[in-house]
Design a protein around this motif. Sequence first.
Motif, mmCIF file in Angstrom:
data_model
loop_
_atom_site.group_PDB
_atom_site.id
_atom_site.type_symbol
_atom_site.label_atom_id
_atom_site.label_comp_id
_atom_site.label_asym_id
_atom_site.label_seq_id
_atom_site.Cartn_x
_atom_site.Cartn_y
_atom_site.Cartn_z
ATOM 1 N N GLY A 23 23.707 70.270 -84.802
ATOM 2 C CA GLY A 23 23.035 70.184 -86.062
ATOM 3 C C GLY A 23 22.916 71.525 -86.791
ATOM 4 O O GLY A 23 23.444 72.696 -86.193
ATOM 5 N N THR A 24 22.417 71.653 -87.876
ATOM 6 C CA THR A 24 21.920 73.069 -88.837
ATOM 7 C C THR A 24 21.521 74.124 -87.847
ATOM 8 O O THR A 24 21.891 75.303 -87.851
ATOM 9 N N ILE A 25 20.426 73.836 -87.150
ATOM 10 C CA ILE A 25 19.661 74.900 -86.505
ATOM 11 C C ILE A 25 20.528 75.122 -85.275
ATOM 12 O O ILE A 25 20.683 76.411 -85.313
ATOM 13 N N GLY A 26 20.985 74.370 -84.608
ATOM 14 C CA GLY A 26 21.960 74.872 -83.580
ATOM 15 C C GLY A 26 23.130 75.688 -83.916
ATOM 16 O O GLY A 26 23.325 76.634 -83.354
ATOM 17 N N ARG A 27 23.639 75.317 -85.179
ATOM 18 C CA ARG A 27 24.827 76.104 -85.623
ATOM 19 C C ARG A 27 24.472 77.453 -86.112
ATOM 20 O O ARG A 27 25.132 78.505 -85.603
ATOM 21 N N HIS A 28 23.412 77.617 -86.649
ATOM 22 C CA HIS A 28 22.716 78.864 -86.867
ATOM 23 C C HIS A 28 22.391 79.758 -85.710
ATOM 24 O O HIS A 28 22.791 80.857 -85.587
ATOM 25 N N VAL A 29 21.931 78.960 -84.570
ATOM 26 C CA VAL A 29 21.655 79.728 -83.297
ATOM 27 C C VAL A 29 22.688 80.161 -82.701
ATOM 28 O O VAL A 29 22.974 81.373 -82.176
ATOM 29 N N LEU A 30 23.886 79.266 -82.648
ATOM 30 C CA LEU A 30 25.176 79.769 -81.948
ATOM 31 C C LEU A 30 25.987 80.927 -82.760
ATOM 32 O O LEU A 30 26.788 81.743 -81.986
ATOM 33 N N ALA A 31 25.658 81.145 -83.956
ATOM 34 C CA ALA A 31 26.165 82.215 -84.890
ATOM 35 C C ALA A 31 25.662 83.339 -84.784
ATOM 36 O O ALA A 31 26.404 84.370 -85.105
ATOM 37 N N HIS A 32 24.449 83.275 -84.154
ATOM 38 C CA HIS A 32 23.827 84.549 -84.254
ATOM 39 C C HIS A 32 23.035 84.796 -82.650
ATOM 40 O O HIS A 32 22.033 84.899 -82.365
ATOM 41 N N LEU A 33 24.132 84.344 -81.761
ATOM 42 C CA LEU A 33 23.584 84.585 -80.216
ATOM 43 C C LEU A 33 22.959 85.983 -80.024
ATOM 44 O O LEU A 33 23.418 86.979 -80.463
ATOM 45 N N LEU A 34 22.082 86.194 -79.167
ATOM 46 C CA LEU A 34 21.329 87.361 -78.521
ATOM 47 C C LEU A 34 22.380 88.156 -77.417
ATOM 48 O O LEU A 34 22.971 87.223 -76.678
ATOM 49 N N ASP A 59 18.768 81.812 -72.848
ATOM 50 C CA ASP A 59 18.122 82.886 -73.235
ATOM 51 C C ASP A 59 18.648 83.657 -74.319
ATOM 52 O O ASP A 59 17.940 84.381 -75.053
ATOM 53 N N ARG A 60 19.847 83.227 -74.633
ATOM 54 C CA ARG A 60 20.733 84.078 -75.614
ATOM 55 C C ARG A 60 20.379 83.406 -77.016
ATOM 56 O O ARG A 60 20.698 83.975 -78.003
ATOM 57 N N ALA A 61 19.653 82.239 -77.084
ATOM 58 C CA ALA A 61 19.237 81.548 -78.125
ATOM 59 C C ALA A 61 18.129 82.232 -78.711
ATOM 60 O O ALA A 61 16.962 82.550 -78.205
ATOM 61 N N GLY A 62 18.201 82.860 -80.336
ATOM 62 C CA GLY A 62 17.165 83.460 -80.900
ATOM 63 C C GLY A 62 16.115 82.657 -81.527
ATOM 64 O O GLY A 62 16.486 81.845 -82.330
ATOM 65 N N PHE A 63 14.888 82.711 -80.999
ATOM 66 C CA PHE A 63 13.968 81.874 -81.477
ATOM 67 C C PHE A 63 13.682 82.092 -83.184
ATOM 68 O O PHE A 63 13.584 81.026 -83.806
ATOM 69 N N THR A 64 13.663 83.218 -83.580
ATOM 70 C CA THR A 64 13.392 83.722 -84.907
ATOM 71 C C THR A 64 14.540 83.073 -85.871
ATOM 72 O O THR A 64 14.342 82.455 -86.873
ATOM 73 N N THR A 65 15.863 83.036 -85.127
ATOM 74 C CA THR A 65 16.907 82.438 -85.962
ATOM 75 C C THR A 65 16.842 81.118 -85.993
ATOM 76 O O THR A 65 16.815 80.251 -87.242
#
Length: 341
Positions: A286-297, A255-261
């Motif tokens: 991957g790149t998408i995953g690293r962005h998600v983890l850097a901007h967790l909700l 749930d903490r993964a941001g779809f918009t990110t």
Amino acid sequence: LFDLVSGPAATTAAAGRWRGLRVVAVDGTLLPVPDCPANLAVFTRQRLGNGTSGYPQLRLAALVACGTRSVIGAVFGPATHGELEYARRLVDSLRAGMLLLGDRNFASAALMNQLAATGADLLVRCKTNRNLPLVARCHDGSILTRIGPLTMRVIDAEIAIRTAQGTRTGHYRLLTTLTDPTAHPAGELVRLYHERWEIETAYAELKSTILGGRVLRARTPEGIEQEVWALLTAYQALRTAMTDATDSASGTDPDRAGFTTALAAARDQLVLAAGVITSTDTDLVGTIGRHVLAHLLPARRVRTKDRIVKRAISKYNARGPAIDRTTYKATINITMLTSSP
């Protein structure tokens, strides 16, 4: 291609499972298609009050894993066919070990018997005044009933939501094939039913985030079919990448993964043509995953928000009292009611 990527998205997290059952939800939604002669031959406008919708409509029904919001199965076609008809076409996606959540529209006796025949368990809301025969009473106040050849448990509860603005209560009646009140407590099932809203969020991500509220583009029914499968495939690919990312960080709820990110990171990758030729090293994050983890909700908190239109169609204010758009923290209290036949 969608068949290759569809599925509940494997995760080691406990999210999406309840007492060993994978929690899934079914529901339908409408998508507007271009208003042109070829599309109008297949898709029709929907009645809206005293008029009709401006664009022809397509009905999409999906089976979604509540823990990751990934799509297990999907069907679509003209909106002239109802949600129940499309839901029947999703039975091949159901399995034993799943717990299917559905709203009152899916409480049809024939449909529930068909869905239960797959081996999946059901938790479906029904009308509080529905006449149900009493077969037996359970020690927790719920009762057993028969709907056709199917034995189901009836759970009645009063849910009170208290905020700084006051308290609101509502009576909810749930039907479930989980008939053992000891193994599957009624209070937990009532709370679990709220997970059905995950499919509503998935549809919002498809329609509002990816499409930005826009009408589909294709001007032929064949093109519309291709476009919807492409939309679902892109959504599922993003959801898989997001789940891989949160799964790599122990204890992180999907749930903490941001779809918009995730969507923005994927679009940037396409614009930059980055990673077109991949290395031989496996990189599940991957790149998408690293962005998600850097901007967790932030972790979800208990709160309430009325279902209101944030951006009205008209530029003029609607008559009547002003709408309170504040989101309040809430305390939820569930009181089990003794069911009556």
